[in-house]
Design a protein around this motif. Structure first.
Motif, PDB file in Angstrom:
ATOM      1  N   ALA A 180     -74.111 -35.615-101.282  1.00 27.71           N
ATOM      2  CA  ALA A 180     -73.209 -35.404-102.172  1.00 27.71           C
ATOM      3  C   ALA A 180     -73.715 -33.762-102.761  1.00 27.71           C
ATOM      4  O   ALA A 180     -72.425 -33.274-102.448  1.00 27.71           O
ATOM      5  CB  ALA A 180     -74.321 -36.185-103.648  1.00 27.71           C
ATOM      6  N   THR A 181     -74.736 -32.980-101.875  1.00 26.96           N
ATOM      7  CA  THR A 181     -74.540 -31.754-102.022  1.00 26.96           C
ATOM      8  C   THR A 181     -73.226 -30.945-101.343  1.00 26.96           C
ATOM      9  O   THR A 181     -72.857 -29.473-102.449  1.00 26.96           O
ATOM     10  CB  THR A 181     -75.799 -30.758-102.023  1.00 26.96           C
ATOM     11  N   SER A 182     -73.197 -31.569-100.500  1.00 24.82           N
ATOM     12  CA  SER A 182     -72.281 -30.524 -99.621  1.00 24.82           C
ATOM     13  C   SER A 182     -70.591 -30.932 -99.886  1.00 24.82           C
ATOM     14  O   SER A 182     -69.967 -29.376-100.034  1.00 24.82           O
ATOM     15  CB  SER A 182     -72.548 -31.235 -97.882  1.00 24.82           C
ATOM     16  N   LEU A 183     -70.888 -32.556-100.476  1.00 27.05           N
ATOM     17  CA  LEU A 183     -69.198 -32.470-100.782  1.00 27.05           C
ATOM     18  C   LEU A 183     -68.871 -31.929-101.955  1.00 27.05           C
ATOM     19  O   LEU A 183     -68.099 -31.088-102.599  1.00 27.05           O
ATOM     20  CB  LEU A 183     -68.705 -34.313-101.172  1.00 27.05           C
ATOM     21  N   ILE A 184     -69.926 -31.581-103.223  1.00 21.84           N
ATOM     22  CA  ILE A 184     -69.619 -31.038-104.411  1.00 21.84           C
ATOM     23  C   ILE A 184     -69.339 -29.643-103.828  1.00 21.84           C
ATOM     24  O   ILE A 184     -68.463 -28.945-104.681  1.00 21.84           O
ATOM     25  CB  ILE A 184     -71.132 -31.196-105.433  1.00 21.84           C
ATOM     26  N   ALA A 185     -70.265 -28.046-103.419  1.00 28.12           N
ATOM     27  CA  ALA A 185     -69.838 -27.507-102.946  1.00 28.12           C
ATOM     28  C   ALA A 185     -68.442 -27.276-102.226  1.00 28.12           C
ATOM     29  O   ALA A 185     -67.937 -26.450-102.939  1.00 28.12           O
ATOM     30  CB  ALA A 185     -70.865 -27.230-101.569  1.00 28.12           C
ATOM     31  N   LEU A 186     -68.055 -28.380-101.460  1.00 30.12           N
ATOM     32  CA  LEU A 186     -66.475 -28.308-100.992  1.00 30.12           C
ATOM     33  C   LEU A 186     -66.015 -27.832-102.197  1.00 30.12           C
ATOM     34  O   LEU A 186     -64.877 -27.940-101.662  1.00 30.12           O
ATOM     35  CB  LEU A 186     -66.244 -29.156 -99.738  1.00 30.12           C
ATOM     36  N   LEU A 187     -66.030 -29.118-103.434  1.00 33.86           N
ATOM     37  CA  LEU A 187     -64.941 -29.633-104.510  1.00 33.86           C
ATOM     38  C   LEU A 187     -64.913 -28.007-104.678  1.00 33.86           C
ATOM     39  O   LEU A 187     -63.303 -28.055-105.304  1.00 33.86           O
ATOM     40  CB  LEU A 187     -65.428 -30.560-104.747  1.00 33.86           C
ATOM     41  N   ILE A 188     -66.039 -27.380-104.999  1.00 34.37           N
ATOM     42  CA  ILE A 188     -66.145 -26.374-105.739  1.00 34.37           C
ATOM     43  C   ILE A 188     -65.319 -25.199-105.121  1.00 34.37           C
ATOM     44  O   ILE A 188     -64.724 -24.068-105.326  1.00 34.37           O
ATOM     45  CB  ILE A 188     -66.982 -25.769-106.496  1.00 34.37           C
ATOM     46  N   ALA A 189     -65.961 -24.562-104.429  1.00 37.86           N
ATOM     47  CA  ALA A 189     -65.419 -23.779-102.761  1.00 37.86           C
ATOM     48  C   ALA A 189     -64.296 -23.435-102.107  1.00 37.86           C
ATOM     49  O   ALA A 189     -63.620 -22.561-102.001  1.00 37.86           O
ATOM     50  CB  ALA A 189     -66.563 -23.560-101.972  1.00 37.86           C
ATOM     51  N   VAL A 239     -71.634 -21.863-103.961  1.00 38.64           N
ATOM     52  CA  VAL A 239     -71.134 -20.018-104.112  1.00 38.64           C
ATOM     53  C   VAL A 239     -71.447 -19.031-102.785  1.00 38.64           C
ATOM     54  O   VAL A 239     -72.105 -18.770-101.993  1.00 38.64           O
ATOM     55  CB  VAL A 239     -72.286 -19.670-104.808  1.00 38.64           C
ATOM     56  N   MET A 240     -72.659 -19.942-101.876  1.00 38.16           N
ATOM     57  CA  MET A 240     -73.056 -19.533-100.394  1.00 38.16           C
ATOM     58  C   MET A 240     -72.191 -19.789 -99.644  1.00 38.16           C
ATOM     59  O   MET A 240     -71.558 -18.850 -98.934  1.00 38.16           O
ATOM     60  CB  MET A 240     -73.841 -20.593-100.335  1.00 38.16           C
ATOM     61  N   ILE A 241     -71.334 -21.046 -99.412  1.00 38.14           N
ATOM     62  CA  ILE A 241     -70.247 -21.184 -98.470  1.00 38.14           C
ATOM     63  C   ILE A 241     -68.613 -20.537 -98.804  1.00 38.14           C
ATOM     64  O   ILE A 241     -68.039 -19.975 -97.599  1.00 38.14           O
ATOM     65  CB  ILE A 241     -70.081 -22.493 -98.195  1.00 38.14           C
ATOM     66  N   ILE A 242     -68.989 -20.230-100.066  1.00 36.25           N
ATOM     67  CA  ILE A 242     -67.588 -18.924-100.115  1.00 36.25           C
ATOM     68  C   ILE A 242     -67.272 -17.798 -99.620  1.00 36.25           C
ATOM     69  O   ILE A 242     -65.850 -17.807 -99.349  1.00 36.25           O
ATOM     70  CB  ILE A 242     -68.002 -18.832-102.637  1.00 36.25           C
ATOM     71  N   GLY A 245     -60.663 -25.342 -90.004  1.00 35.11           N
ATOM     72  CA  GLY A 245     -60.971 -25.193 -88.942  1.00 35.11           C
ATOM     73  C   GLY A 245     -62.269 -24.288 -89.904  1.00 35.11           C
ATOM     74  O   GLY A 245     -63.498 -24.530 -89.962  1.00 35.11           O
ATOM     75  N   GLY A 246     -62.075 -23.207 -91.606  1.00 34.23           N
ATOM     76  CA  GLY A 246     -62.942 -22.623 -92.053  1.00 34.23           C
ATOM     77  C   GLY A 246     -63.679 -23.331 -93.069  1.00 34.23           C
ATOM     78  O   GLY A 246     -64.482 -22.622 -93.480  1.00 34.23           O
ATOM     79  N   ILE A 247     -62.220 -24.281 -93.571  1.00 36.59           N
ATOM     80  CA  ILE A 247     -63.399 -25.083 -94.478  1.00 36.59           C
ATOM     81  C   ILE A 247     -64.005 -26.310 -93.739  1.00 36.59           C
ATOM     82  O   ILE A 247     -65.505 -26.459 -94.441  1.00 36.59           O
ATOM     83  CB  ILE A 247     -61.600 -26.157 -95.007  1.00 36.59           C
ATOM     84  N   PHE A 248     -64.494 -26.712 -92.604  1.00 41.78           N
ATOM     85  CA  PHE A 248     -65.312 -27.572 -91.998  1.00 41.78           C
ATOM     86  C   PHE A 248     -66.239 -26.479 -91.758  1.00 41.78           C
ATOM     87  O   PHE A 248     -67.467 -26.673 -91.419  1.00 41.78           O
ATOM     88  CB  PHE A 248     -64.498 -28.677 -90.826  1.00 41.78           C
ATOM     89  N   LEU A 249     -65.967 -25.215 -91.217  1.00 42.10           N
ATOM     90  CA  LEU A 249     -67.275 -24.094 -90.803  1.00 42.10           C
ATOM     91  C   LEU A 249     -68.313 -24.015 -91.642  1.00 42.10           C
ATOM     92  O   LEU A 249     -69.450 -24.389 -92.199  1.00 42.10           O
ATOM     93  CB  LEU A 249     -66.569 -23.079 -90.621  1.00 42.10           C
ATOM     94  N   GLY A 250     -67.208 -24.060 -93.384  1.00 46.36           N
ATOM     95  CA  GLY A 250     -68.534 -24.516 -94.314  1.00 46.36           C
ATOM     96  C   GLY A 250     -69.040 -25.267 -95.033  1.00 46.36           C
ATOM     97  O   GLY A 250     -70.096 -25.969 -95.059  1.00 46.36           O
TER      98      GLY A 250
END
Length: 339
Positions: A89-98, A202-205, A252-257
């Protein structure tokens, strides 16, 4: 006669050099293969060690371990559902924002920003990528979480949640499925799944935006100039020219994040709340696999320690599945581009 002797000597020297070069090539190939096998051995060794350490938990709970939300060290009853759900859940939320923010940053730096501004902004992004995760965690705990609890969470709860302060449901919470339970919460503090997801974003952006910016700059200038000459806007050039040309690298960059977010420990531990309770609301506290291991491993013993090792193995599995999905998507894109 002397010419023949010289020719024979030259041939012998060339043959000796050829044998020497072939031997060096074989040694170089073996060295490269050893490096590759060393990485594979480390990966298999870590996965095997966690699987072996978690054998007692898997043996005691079986497949029920994956779908149980129980966590009671006093009775040696454990389940992996809450940490696995919190991690995803936290990882998906991070992706949706980042992802949208990173796309905007990369597009601005590569297409819109004036030359004098590109280098300072790019350097600032690279600096953010080098900040230790514990700094993000402290910022989230002492600054962002209180701000979130005072200003953002009350609005989300009152206008989107099913537990508003005045008891009157909003139209969205009443008519849109799942929204009310997703944003309904009685927890008064700022630590929550959503807070952890925002901190992770904020960390993965910096990672995602850096990859996107680099690949956007590889698009041939002639393609973009041709589109501009035909009257295309900057958005049309970016959406129809730049993004299709760099689609595989962007994914590839998205999955790296995403991989960075899945394994994050300290920042998530600070702001997630570390509550071993399954809740449908992203405004309630939760737990992730990494935060659970970090919080409990030093005091764990017996079956609890084996359970934490089993959670570590599950994190390997989740990350492996994410990488498989990434490779499958890239292969599908390459297949379509080949057509």
């Amino acid at each position: 006669m002397q010419a023949n002797v010289g020719a024979v000597s030259t041939a012998i020297a060339q043959e000796a050099r050829s044998h020497r070069d072939a031997r060096h090539d074989r040694l170089f190939g073996w060295l490269l293969k050893a490096c590759a096998l060393l990485v594979l051995a480390c990966l298999l060794g870590a996965a095997g060690a966690t699987l072996w350490g978690g054998r007692h938990a898997f043996g005691a709970f079986g497949w029920h371990f994956l779908i149980s939300d129980a966590w009671d060290p006093s009775s040696d009853t454990f389940g992996a559902l809450v940490p696995v759900y919190g991690t995803i859940a936290t990882s998906l939320i991070a992706l949706l924002i980042a992802v949208p923010v990173s796309f905007g940053i990369a597009l601005y730096l590569s297409e819109v920003a004036p030359p004098w501004l590109r280098t300072p902004v790019a350097s600032a992004i690279e600096l953010l990528a080098g900040i230790p995760s514990i700094i993000y965690g402290m910022w989230g705990l002492f600054i962002f979480a209180p701000f979130f609890a005072d200003h953002i969470k009350p609005w989300l709860t009152n206008y989107l949640g099913n537990k508003p302060d005045d008891g009157k449901l909003s139209w969205v919470a009443e008519h849109v499925p799942f929204v009310g339970s997703l944003f309904g919460s009685d927890y008064p503090f700022g630590a929550s799944v959503l807070t952890a997801g925002i901190v992770l974003a904020v960390m993965i952006i910096p990672f995602i935006s850096s990859v996107m910016r680099e690949v956007f700059q590889t698009v041939p200038t002639r393609l973009k100039e041709s589109a501009y000459a035909l009257g295309s806007s900057t958005w049309e050039v970016s959406w129809d020219i730049v993004l299709p040309y760099t689609r595989s690298a962007v994914i590839g960059g998205i999955f790296l994040g995403l991989g960075r977010a899945l394994g994050e420990t300290m920042a998530v531990t600070f702001v997630l709340g570390n509550a071993m309770k399954l809740s449908p609301s992203i405004l309630d506290p939760g737990a992730s696999i990494a935060s659970t291991i970090a919080n409990q491993f030093s005091e764990a013993a017996g079956l609890q320690k084996s359970t934490l090792m089993a959670l570590a193995f599950l994190l390997f599995v989740v990350t492996f599945i994410v990488l498989l999905i990434a490779r499958w998507m890239l292969r599908q894109l390459a297949h379509k581009e080949g057509r």
